[in-house]
Design a protein around this motif. Structure first.
Motif, PDB file in Angstrom:
ATOM      1  N   VAL A 273       0.763  -0.862  -0.205  1.00 33.55           N
ATOM      2  CA  VAL A 273      -0.089   0.138   0.095  1.00 33.55           C
ATOM      3  C   VAL A 273       1.195   1.406  -0.076  1.00 33.55           C
ATOM      4  CG1 VAL A 273      -1.256   1.650   1.280  1.00 33.55           C
ATOM      5  CG2 VAL A 273      -1.898  -0.952   1.269  1.00 33.55           C
ATOM      6  N   CYS A 274       0.766   2.680  -1.182  1.00 36.27           N
ATOM      7  CA  CYS A 274       1.212   3.671  -0.344  1.00 36.27           C
ATOM      8  C   CYS A 274       1.589   4.162   0.362  1.00 36.27           C
ATOM      9  CB  CYS A 274       1.223   3.762  -2.346  1.00 36.27           C
ATOM     10  SG  CYS A 274      -1.124   5.168  -1.958  1.00 36.27           S
ATOM     11  N   ALA A 275       2.501   4.831   0.308  1.00 37.53           N
ATOM     12  CA  ALA A 275       2.484   5.881   2.167  1.00 37.53           C
ATOM     13  C   ALA A 275       1.184   7.392   1.543  1.00 37.53           C
ATOM     14  CB  ALA A 275       3.457   6.842   1.766  1.00 37.53           C
ATOM     15  N   PHE A 276       0.290   7.361   3.037  1.00 38.03           N
ATOM     16  CA  PHE A 276      -0.368   8.433   2.747  1.00 38.03           C
ATOM     17  C   PHE A 276      -0.366   9.139   4.026  1.00 38.03           C
ATOM     18  CE2 PHE A 276      -1.925   4.549   4.519  1.00 38.03           C
ATOM     19  CZ  PHE A 276      -2.452   4.917   5.937  1.00 38.03           C
ATOM     20  N   ASP A 277      -0.416  10.595   4.530  1.00 37.48           N
ATOM     21  CA  ASP A 277       0.009  11.097   5.088  1.00 37.48           C
ATOM     22  C   ASP A 277       1.015  10.813   6.560  1.00 37.48           C
ATOM     23  OD1 ASP A 277      -2.161  11.796   5.875  1.00 37.48           O
ATOM     24  OD2 ASP A 277      -3.376  11.025   6.940  1.00 37.48           O
ATOM     25  N   ASP A 278       1.560  10.474   7.433  1.00 37.70           N
ATOM     26  CA  ASP A 278       2.585  10.044   7.999  1.00 37.70           C
ATOM     27  C   ASP A 278       3.179   8.794   7.746  1.00 37.70           C
ATOM     28  OD1 ASP A 278       3.352  12.534   8.517  1.00 37.70           O
ATOM     29  OD2 ASP A 278       2.138  12.660  10.816  1.00 37.70           O
ATOM     30  N   VAL A 279       1.701   7.771   7.323  1.00 37.36           N
ATOM     31  CA  VAL A 279       2.597   6.694   6.900  1.00 37.36           C
ATOM     32  C   VAL A 279       3.214   6.158   5.400  1.00 37.36           C
ATOM     33  CG1 VAL A 279       0.890   4.186   7.455  1.00 37.36           C
ATOM     34  CG2 VAL A 279       0.145   6.032   8.199  1.00 37.36           C
TER      35      VAL A 279
END
Length: 63
Positions: free
Chosen positions: A14-20
């Protein structure tokens, strides 16, 4: 991008999002616009999620 043929038990990135950051995710159910399942790596490991299909970068292993 080629549409992935996902099935329950597959592990995807799963691609990066927000600070994840990017992380591995085990698919439990596949729907038209998202999958459900649990993160298996990263800061959300063990957490339930419903990422949109657009967030899936690639298939890591098939069930």
């Amino acid at each position: 991008m080629t549409e992935l043929e996902l099935t329950p038990g597959d592990v995807v990135v799963v691609c990066a999002f927000d600070d994840v950051p990017e992380h591995l995710f085990r698919v439990e159910e596949v729907f038209e616009d998202c999958v459900t399942g649990f993160a298996v790596s990263g800061p959300l490991a063990g957490s339930y999620g419903e990422p949109a299909l657009e967030m899936i970068l690639r298939l890591v292993s098939s069930a």
